[in-house]
Design a protein around this motif. Structure first.
Motif, PDB file in Angstrom:
ATOM      1  N   UNK A  97       0.847  -1.250  -0.113  1.00 47.12           N
ATOM      2  CA  UNK A  97       0.084   0.025   0.000  1.00 47.12           C
ATOM      3  C   UNK A  97       1.032   1.225   0.023  1.00 47.12           C
ATOM      4  N   UNK A  98       0.332   2.351  -0.827  1.00 42.71           N
ATOM      5  CA  UNK A  98       1.105   3.480  -0.872  1.00 42.71           C
ATOM      6  C   UNK A  98       1.394   4.033   0.709  1.00 42.71           C
ATOM      7  N   UNK A  99       2.828   4.380   0.986  1.00 44.31           N
ATOM      8  CA  UNK A  99       2.994   4.735   2.204  1.00 44.31           C
ATOM      9  C   UNK A  99       2.314   6.182   2.614  1.00 44.31           C
ATOM     10  N   UNK A 100       2.141   6.934   1.726  1.00 44.66           N
ATOM     11  CA  UNK A 100       1.308   8.111   1.919  1.00 44.66           C
ATOM     12  C   UNK A 100       0.087   7.942   2.852  1.00 44.66           C
ATOM     13  N   UNK A 101      -0.614   7.114   2.434  1.00 43.56           N
ATOM     14  CA  UNK A 101      -1.757   6.710   2.967  1.00 43.56           C
ATOM     15  C   UNK A 101      -1.791   6.813   4.519  1.00 43.56           C
ATOM     16  N   UNK A 102      -0.429   6.785   5.057  1.00 45.72           N
ATOM     17  CA  UNK A 102      -0.091   6.621   6.726  1.00 45.72           C
ATOM     18  C   UNK A 102      -0.353   8.031   7.214  1.00 45.72           C
ATOM     19  N   UNK A 106      -5.336  12.426   2.732  1.00 45.16           N
ATOM     20  CA  UNK A 106      -6.215  11.959   1.610  1.00 45.16           C
ATOM     21  C   UNK A 106      -7.369  11.173   2.123  1.00 45.16           C
ATOM     22  N   UNK A 107      -8.597  11.738   1.763  1.00 45.27           N
ATOM     23  CA  UNK A 107      -9.645  10.993   2.040  1.00 45.27           C
ATOM     24  C   UNK A 107      -9.951   9.938   0.995  1.00 45.27           C
ATOM     25  N   UNK A 108     -10.371   8.805   1.344  1.00 48.30           N
ATOM     26  CA  UNK A 108     -10.858   7.771   0.691  1.00 48.30           C
ATOM     27  C   UNK A 108     -10.371   6.472   1.119  1.00 48.30           C
ATOM     28  N   UNK A 109      -9.667   6.350   2.042  1.00 42.80           N
ATOM     29  CA  UNK A 109      -8.766   5.199   2.539  1.00 42.80           C
ATOM     30  C   UNK A 109      -9.658   4.626   3.746  1.00 42.80           C
ATOM     31  N   UNK A 110     -10.078   3.443   3.645  1.00 42.59           N
ATOM     32  CA  UNK A 110     -10.925   2.740   4.658  1.00 42.59           C
ATOM     33  C   UNK A 110     -10.360   1.537   5.249  1.00 42.59           C
ATOM     34  N   UNK A 111     -10.654   1.231   6.799  1.00 46.85           N
ATOM     35  CA  UNK A 111     -10.323   0.247   7.496  1.00 46.85           C
ATOM     36  C   UNK A 111     -11.472  -0.548   7.560  1.00 46.85           C
ATOM     37  N   UNK A 112     -11.507  -2.215   7.441  1.00 49.21           N
ATOM     38  CA  UNK A 112     -12.614  -2.873   7.275  1.00 49.21           C
ATOM     39  C   UNK A 112     -12.471  -3.994   8.557  1.00 49.21           C
ATOM     40  N   UNK A 113     -13.505  -4.352   9.101  1.00 54.11           N
ATOM     41  CA  UNK A 113     -13.682  -5.158  10.146  1.00 54.11           C
ATOM     42  C   UNK A 113     -15.077  -5.703  10.028  1.00 54.11           C
ATOM     43  N   UNK A 164     -21.398   9.092  -8.257  1.00 51.90           N
ATOM     44  CA  UNK A 164     -20.242  10.210  -7.751  1.00 51.90           C
ATOM     45  C   UNK A 164     -19.190   9.565  -8.204  1.00 51.90           C
ATOM     46  N   UNK A 165     -18.108  10.255  -7.736  1.00 56.76           N
ATOM     47  CA  UNK A 165     -16.837   9.928  -8.291  1.00 56.76           C
ATOM     48  C   UNK A 165     -16.157   9.062  -7.057  1.00 56.76           C
ATOM     49  N   UNK A 166     -16.438   7.842  -7.334  1.00 64.87           N
ATOM     50  CA  UNK A 166     -15.673   6.647  -6.376  1.00 64.87           C
ATOM     51  C   UNK A 166     -14.362   6.829  -6.290  1.00 64.87           C
ATOM     52  N   UNK A 167     -13.584   7.264  -7.272  1.00 64.58           N
ATOM     53  CA  UNK A 167     -12.145   7.739  -7.035  1.00 64.58           C
ATOM     54  C   UNK A 167     -11.751   8.703  -5.924  1.00 64.58           C
ATOM     55  N   UNK A 168     -12.893   9.406  -5.449  1.00 64.78           N
ATOM     56  CA  UNK A 168     -12.588  10.398  -4.464  1.00 64.78           C
ATOM     57  C   UNK A 168     -13.204   9.851  -3.307  1.00 64.78           C
ATOM     58  N   UNK A 169     -14.211   9.050  -3.203  1.00 66.02           N
ATOM     59  CA  UNK A 169     -14.521   8.480  -2.000  1.00 66.02           C
ATOM     60  C   UNK A 169     -14.098   7.258  -1.461  1.00 66.02           C
ATOM     61  N   UNK A 170     -13.674   6.357  -2.250  1.00 67.71           N
ATOM     62  CA  UNK A 170     -13.089   5.116  -1.723  1.00 67.71           C
ATOM     63  C   UNK A 170     -12.112   4.679  -2.567  1.00 67.71           C
ATOM     64  N   UNK A 171     -10.894   4.686  -2.225  1.00 68.09           N
ATOM     65  CA  UNK A 171      -9.730   4.463  -3.074  1.00 68.09           C
ATOM     66  C   UNK A 171      -9.062   3.059  -2.688  1.00 68.09           C
ATOM     67  N   UNK A 172      -8.986   2.834  -1.379  1.00 65.87           N
ATOM     68  CA  UNK A 172      -8.421   1.641  -1.026  1.00 65.87           C
ATOM     69  C   UNK A 172      -9.353   0.992   0.287  1.00 65.87           C
ATOM     70  N   UNK A 190     -10.235  -0.717 -11.346  1.00 66.25           N
ATOM     71  CA  UNK A 190      -9.118   0.038 -11.672  1.00 66.25           C
ATOM     72  C   UNK A 190      -9.010   1.347 -10.654  1.00 66.25           C
ATOM     73  N   UNK A 191     -10.052   1.418  -9.926  1.00 66.82           N
ATOM     74  CA  UNK A 191     -10.131   2.596  -8.941  1.00 66.82           C
ATOM     75  C   UNK A 191      -9.903   2.073  -7.451  1.00 66.82           C
ATOM     76  N   UNK A 192     -10.502   1.039  -7.281  1.00 62.57           N
ATOM     77  CA  UNK A 192     -10.543   0.520  -5.847  1.00 62.57           C
ATOM     78  C   UNK A 192      -9.351  -0.588  -5.610  1.00 62.57           C
ATOM     79  N   UNK A 193      -8.361  -0.378  -4.655  1.00 64.12           N
ATOM     80  CA  UNK A 193      -7.391  -1.414  -4.409  1.00 64.12           C
ATOM     81  C   UNK A 193      -7.908  -2.165  -2.874  1.00 64.12           C
ATOM     82  N   UNK A 194      -7.604  -3.327  -2.833  1.00 58.98           N
ATOM     83  CA  UNK A 194      -8.046  -3.850  -1.356  1.00 58.98           C
ATOM     84  C   UNK A 194      -6.595  -4.468  -0.937  1.00 58.98           C
ATOM     85  N   UNK A 195      -6.249  -4.120   0.461  1.00 62.70           N
ATOM     86  CA  UNK A 195      -5.081  -4.767   1.113  1.00 62.70           C
ATOM     87  C   UNK A 195      -5.256  -5.325   2.366  1.00 62.70           C
TER      88      UNK A 195
END
Length: 224
Positions: A97-102, A106-113, A164-172, A190-195
């Motif tokens: 994952x892009x280290x800049x997410x830390x 930037x909005x759009x990076x989600x944690x899942x449980x 709406x623009x998914x690329x702005x709301x949910x990127x990872x 092509x927009x959403x990455x899952x880690x």
């Protein structure tokens, strides 16, 4: 002369004080605090102990905190040591994952449980999503903890963004390696990455870890 446990705690007093602060003030789990301390090199190896030892100290009343201060302590069980070899890998590692997410800039990076009302896999669960920058929290009702149901529920949520623009709301989206998430990699595009976080590394999803402390207790009480 004091017991060996007391002497050991005295030798790592700074580490114990820091652990107690993170638990009481920030509501972190032992696993999250130890993982963070190791990752950031906050203490020398001989100045700290592992999470399992901290739980042993907790149960023996050695620490300045109690089990009630760790709402997620119910997740911790005394189990025999297991091999970490051949653990399942459900998709791309969080290490990619892009280290800049830390930086949380930037909005759009989600944690899942997931939150389960009972231990029955067929019982309904809630899917927990936390956006890292804004701390926006979303809870989705899911029919069960089966991988197919989790994937379909998450897919339905993602589809609400199609106008709406998914690329702005949910990127990872970053999840752990629980079997309930074994099919969500199929939602990548092509927009959403899952880690997926590494095994035994809950601290790498620290935002969701913290808020779940409160949410798990409330949800399980509602399910009783």
């Amino acid at each position: 002369m004091g017991s060996s446990n007391t002497m050991k705690v005295g030798a790592i007093e700074s580490f114990i004080n820091w652990i107690e602060s993170k638990v009481l003030d920030d509501h972190w789990s032992f696993d999250a605090t130890v993982g963070y301390a190791e990752h950031k090199d906050l203490f020398m190896r001989n100045e700290m102990v592992c999470a399992k030892t901290l739980y042993n100290y907790l149960y023996k009343g050695i620490l300045g905190i109690k089990a009630i201060d760790l709402p997620l302590v119910v997740r911790h069980s005394q189990r025999k040591s297991i091999s970490r070899k051949h653990k399942r890998e459900l998709g791309k590692s969080i290490e990619l994952r892009d280290p800049n997410i830390e930086t949380r800039e930037e909005f759009g990076h989600w944690e899942l449980d997931t939150v389960r009302g009972t231990k029955d896999k067929t019982d309904h669960v809630l899917i927990s999503l936390l956006e890292r920058k804004s701390r926006l929290y979303v809870a989705l009702r899911c029919p069960s903890a089966r991988a197919t149901d989790v994937k379909e529920t998450l897919h339905a949520w993602l589809n609400t963004f199609k106008d709406v623009n998914l690329a702005c709301l949910c990127k990872t989206i970053t999840a752990d390696n629980g079997l309930e998430f074994s099919e969500i990699s199929n939602l990548e595009n092509e927009i959403l990455s899952i880690y997926f976080a590494r095994h035994y590394s809950a601290w790498k999803r620290g935002s969701n870890e913290s808020i779940m402390v409160y949410f798990v207790d409330v949800y399980r009480k509602e399910c009783q």
